[in-house]
Design a protein around this motif. Structure first.
Motif, PDB file in Angstrom:
ATOM      1  N   ARG A 155       4.209 -14.049   0.728  1.00  0.00           N
ATOM      2  CA  ARG A 155       5.144 -13.061   1.271  1.00  0.00           C
ATOM      3  C   ARG A 155       4.464 -11.698   1.405  1.00  0.00           C
ATOM      4  O   ARG A 155       4.666 -10.990   2.402  1.00  0.00           O
ATOM      5  CB  ARG A 155       6.355 -12.973   0.335  1.00  0.00           C
ATOM      6  CG  ARG A 155       7.325 -11.833   0.638  1.00  0.00           C
ATOM      7  CD  ARG A 155       8.510 -11.934  -0.304  1.00  0.00           C
ATOM      8  NE  ARG A 155       8.090 -11.813  -1.697  1.00  0.00           N
ATOM      9  CZ  ARG A 155       8.055 -10.654  -2.362  1.00  0.00           C
ATOM     10  NH1 ARG A 155       8.387  -9.527  -1.757  1.00  0.00           N
ATOM     11  NH2 ARG A 155       7.681 -10.623  -3.631  1.00  0.00           N
ATOM     12  N   HIS A 156       3.642 -11.337   0.431  1.00  0.00           N
ATOM     13  CA  HIS A 156       2.954 -10.045   0.496  1.00  0.00           C
ATOM     14  C   HIS A 156       1.986  -9.995   1.675  1.00  0.00           C
ATOM     15  O   HIS A 156       1.844  -8.950   2.326  1.00  0.00           O
ATOM     16  CB  HIS A 156       2.209  -9.789  -0.813  1.00  0.00           C
ATOM     17  CG  HIS A 156       3.122  -9.458  -1.950  1.00  0.00           C
ATOM     18  ND1 HIS A 156       2.716  -9.492  -3.276  1.00  0.00           N
ATOM     19  CD2 HIS A 156       4.429  -9.093  -1.976  1.00  0.00           C
ATOM     20  CE1 HIS A 156       3.737  -9.142  -4.053  1.00  0.00           C
ATOM     21  NE2 HIS A 156       4.790  -8.896  -3.284  1.00  0.00           N
ATOM     22  N   ALA A 174       0.596  -7.966   6.977  1.00  0.00           N
ATOM     23  CA  ALA A 174       0.212  -8.218   8.360  1.00  0.00           C
ATOM     24  C   ALA A 174       1.137  -7.488   9.324  1.00  0.00           C
ATOM     25  O   ALA A 174       0.685  -6.947  10.350  1.00  0.00           O
ATOM     26  CB  ALA A 174       0.214  -9.716   8.644  1.00  0.00           C
ATOM     27  N   ALA A 175       2.436  -7.444   9.012  1.00  0.00           N
ATOM     28  CA  ALA A 175       3.381  -6.760   9.901  1.00  0.00           C
ATOM     29  C   ALA A 175       3.122  -5.258   9.924  1.00  0.00           C
ATOM     30  O   ALA A 175       3.139  -4.626  10.988  1.00  0.00           O
ATOM     31  CB  ALA A 175       4.812  -7.051   9.443  1.00  0.00           C
ATOM     32  N   VAL A 176       2.873  -4.656   8.770  1.00  0.00           N
ATOM     33  CA  VAL A 176       2.589  -3.221   8.724  1.00  0.00           C
ATOM     34  C   VAL A 176       1.238  -2.934   9.384  1.00  0.00           C
ATOM     35  O   VAL A 176       1.089  -1.946  10.126  1.00  0.00           O
ATOM     36  CB  VAL A 176       2.599  -2.704   7.270  1.00  0.00           C
ATOM     37  CG1 VAL A 176       2.254  -1.211   7.221  1.00  0.00           C
ATOM     38  CG2 VAL A 176       3.969  -2.938   6.623  1.00  0.00           C
ATOM     39  N   ALA A 177       0.249  -3.800   9.146  1.00  0.00           N
ATOM     40  CA  ALA A 177      -1.070  -3.600   9.746  1.00  0.00           C
ATOM     41  C   ALA A 177      -0.999  -3.663  11.264  1.00  0.00           C
ATOM     42  O   ALA A 177      -1.738  -2.965  11.965  1.00  0.00           O
ATOM     43  CB  ALA A 177      -2.046  -4.654   9.208  1.00  0.00           C
ATOM     44  N   ARG A 213       2.671  -1.704  -2.126  1.00  0.00           N
ATOM     45  CA  ARG A 213       2.069  -1.069  -3.311  1.00  0.00           C
ATOM     46  C   ARG A 213       1.691  -2.129  -4.353  1.00  0.00           C
ATOM     47  O   ARG A 213       0.650  -2.017  -5.012  1.00  0.00           O
ATOM     48  CB  ARG A 213       3.026  -0.040  -3.909  1.00  0.00           C
ATOM     49  CG  ARG A 213       3.194   1.228  -3.055  1.00  0.00           C
ATOM     50  CD  ARG A 213       3.826   2.364  -3.855  1.00  0.00           C
ATOM     51  NE  ARG A 213       5.149   2.036  -4.367  1.00  0.00           N
ATOM     52  CZ  ARG A 213       6.277   2.227  -3.680  1.00  0.00           C
ATOM     53  NH1 ARG A 213       6.219   2.747  -2.448  1.00  0.00           N
ATOM     54  NH2 ARG A 213       7.434   1.923  -4.215  1.00  0.00           N
ATOM     55  N   GLN A 214       2.527  -3.150  -4.496  1.00  0.00           N
ATOM     56  CA  GLN A 214       2.206  -4.241  -5.408  1.00  0.00           C
ATOM     57  C   GLN A 214       0.913  -4.945  -4.991  1.00  0.00           C
ATOM     58  O   GLN A 214       0.055  -5.267  -5.828  1.00  0.00           O
ATOM     59  CB  GLN A 214       3.345  -5.269  -5.441  1.00  0.00           C
ATOM     60  CG  GLN A 214       4.539  -4.883  -6.306  1.00  0.00           C
ATOM     61  CD  GLN A 214       5.544  -6.024  -6.367  1.00  0.00           C
ATOM     62  OE1 GLN A 214       5.921  -6.584  -5.340  1.00  0.00           O
ATOM     63  NE2 GLN A 214       5.959  -6.373  -7.583  1.00  0.00           N
ATOM     64  N   LEU A 243      -4.881  -5.990  -5.803  1.00  0.00           N
ATOM     65  CA  LEU A 243      -6.252  -6.025  -5.281  1.00  0.00           C
ATOM     66  C   LEU A 243      -7.096  -4.860  -5.795  1.00  0.00           C
ATOM     67  O   LEU A 243      -8.323  -4.854  -5.623  1.00  0.00           O
ATOM     68  CB  LEU A 243      -6.217  -6.002  -3.745  1.00  0.00           C
ATOM     69  CG  LEU A 243      -5.557  -7.204  -3.061  1.00  0.00           C
ATOM     70  CD1 LEU A 243      -5.500  -6.989  -1.560  1.00  0.00           C
ATOM     71  CD2 LEU A 243      -6.309  -8.490  -3.385  1.00  0.00           C
ATOM     72  N   ASP A 244      -6.420  -3.863  -6.348  1.00  0.00           N
ATOM     73  CA  ASP A 244      -7.095  -2.648  -6.837  1.00  0.00           C
ATOM     74  C   ASP A 244      -7.837  -1.938  -5.709  1.00  0.00           C
ATOM     75  O   ASP A 244      -8.974  -1.495  -5.862  1.00  0.00           O
ATOM     76  CB  ASP A 244      -8.058  -2.993  -7.974  1.00  0.00           C
ATOM     77  CG  ASP A 244      -8.503  -1.747  -8.748  1.00  0.00           C
ATOM     78  OD1 ASP A 244      -7.759  -0.739  -8.714  1.00  0.00           O
ATOM     79  OD2 ASP A 244      -9.578  -1.787  -9.360  1.00  0.00           O
ATOM     80  N   VAL A 245      -7.182  -1.859  -4.540  1.00  0.00           N
ATOM     81  CA  VAL A 245      -7.740  -1.149  -3.385  1.00  0.00           C
ATOM     82  C   VAL A 245      -6.603  -0.409  -2.690  1.00  0.00           C
ATOM     83  O   VAL A 245      -5.423  -0.676  -2.909  1.00  0.00           O
ATOM     84  CB  VAL A 245      -8.406  -2.107  -2.373  1.00  0.00           C
ATOM     85  CG1 VAL A 245      -9.578  -2.851  -2.991  1.00  0.00           C
ATOM     86  CG2 VAL A 245      -7.387  -3.093  -1.805  1.00  0.00           C
TER      87      VAL A 245
END
Length: 301
Positions: free
Chosen positions: A4-5, A10-13, A37-38, A43-45
């Motif tokens: 889901r994330h 992908a939609a925001v990108a 944000r999650q 991913l710590d990026v």
């Protein structure tokens, strides 16, 4: 990382706009922002550079956009493939055939399956006698078989798809080659070429026709397969009584003649009893439709 994330990302990108992406995804914008944000925390990026006027991808975000597009496409393809297999529309079906059926019946089967189920792959094994096909079905090496009944052993169901007249094959210089129609009694003093298997349904049909005419055929030569059998006939080493579909084979040096009292032999579709693979069932239905007979025997799949 949740799938889901990735879809949210992908939609925001793609839109570089949280509001537009939220509308596309049918989620509230705060929930979408929290999910992104999650993902960044996991991913710590940082995936997006955010300002009051603009949202843009970071280099890490650009890379993930490419990978997310590929991953999501693969997931969608996998889901579609699973659904098609479950619906009997896609997959691999392994089919065994007798020697002659590979020439006479396989072309129609392959065309029908390609037309009705283009995403199904047929894996064909030819020149298989009935006992070998039955064992292949029971050992799960075959899914379907085109064989000559009766079947050997248990756990195999059949449906007749063709009933063929038995015909005579002789060399071009044989005395009967000039006769338009031949009786089995005309073969009383002939030498015969037959299959070398004790379980050959074609042999049995030929022997029965000779017995009805009052004689036992003289077996001069035996062959392991149809091509060798026909080569021996062409060489003048004997005659052969075979199913009418033999006409579909390349027959240089051989003449086929009608046998008025030669009897018939069946060709049947066979499968494991209790078969529940929808792809196999779909191909079986297509084969039975392609060779529909008014009088079918056996049990329904």
């Amino acid at each position: 990382m949740e799938l889901r994330h990735l879809r949210y990302f992908a939609a925001v990108a793609e839109t570089c706009h949280f509001g537009q992406a939220a509308v596309q995804l049918h989620v509230a914008q705060p929930a979408l922002s929290y999910a992104i944000r999650q993902l960044e925390a996991e991913l710590d990026v940082t995936l997006f550079t955010r300002t009051t006027r603009q949202v843009s991808l970071t280099p890490a975000g650009e890379y993930l956009k490419v990978e997310a597009t590929r991953i999501l496409a693969d997931v969608d393809d996998a889901v579609d493939g699973v659904r098609r297999i479950a619906a009997g529309r896609s997959g691999l079906v392994r089919v065994g055939l007798t020697g002659i059926a590979a020439f006479s019946h396989l072309p129609r089967i392959a065309r029908a399956v390609k037309r009705e189920l283009p995403d199904v792959d047929l894996q064909v094994r030819s020149d298989m006698l009935t006992p070998v096909q039955c064992e292949g079905l029971r050992s799960l090496e075959l899914d379907l078989g085109l064989l000559r009944p009766p079947v050997v052993g248990e756990g195999i169901a059949v449906r007749t798809i063709d009933i063929e007249p038995m015909v005579l094959a002789v060399s071009v210089d044989h005395r009967l080659a000039v006769e338009p129609v031949v009786s089995v009694d005309d073969l009383r003093n002939e030498m015969f070429v037959m299959y070398d298997s004790r379980d050959s349904a074609v042999n049995d049909a030929a022997i029965r026709s000779c017995h009805r005419a009052g004689f036992v055929p003289q077996r001069a030569h035996e062959a392991s397969g149809t091509s060798v059998l026909l080569a021996l006939v062409a060489a003048g080493l004997g005659v052969a009584v075979l199913p009418g579909s033999v006409r579909s084979l390349p027959l240089e040096g051989i003449v086929i003649r009608e046998l008025v009292d030669g009897g018939t032999v069946e060709l049947a579709l066979a499968w494991r009893t209790g078969e529940d693979n929808p792809v196999v069932e779909g191909v079986a239905d297509i084969i039975m439709s392609a060779f529909a007979l008014e009088a079918n025997v056996g049990e329904n799949l």
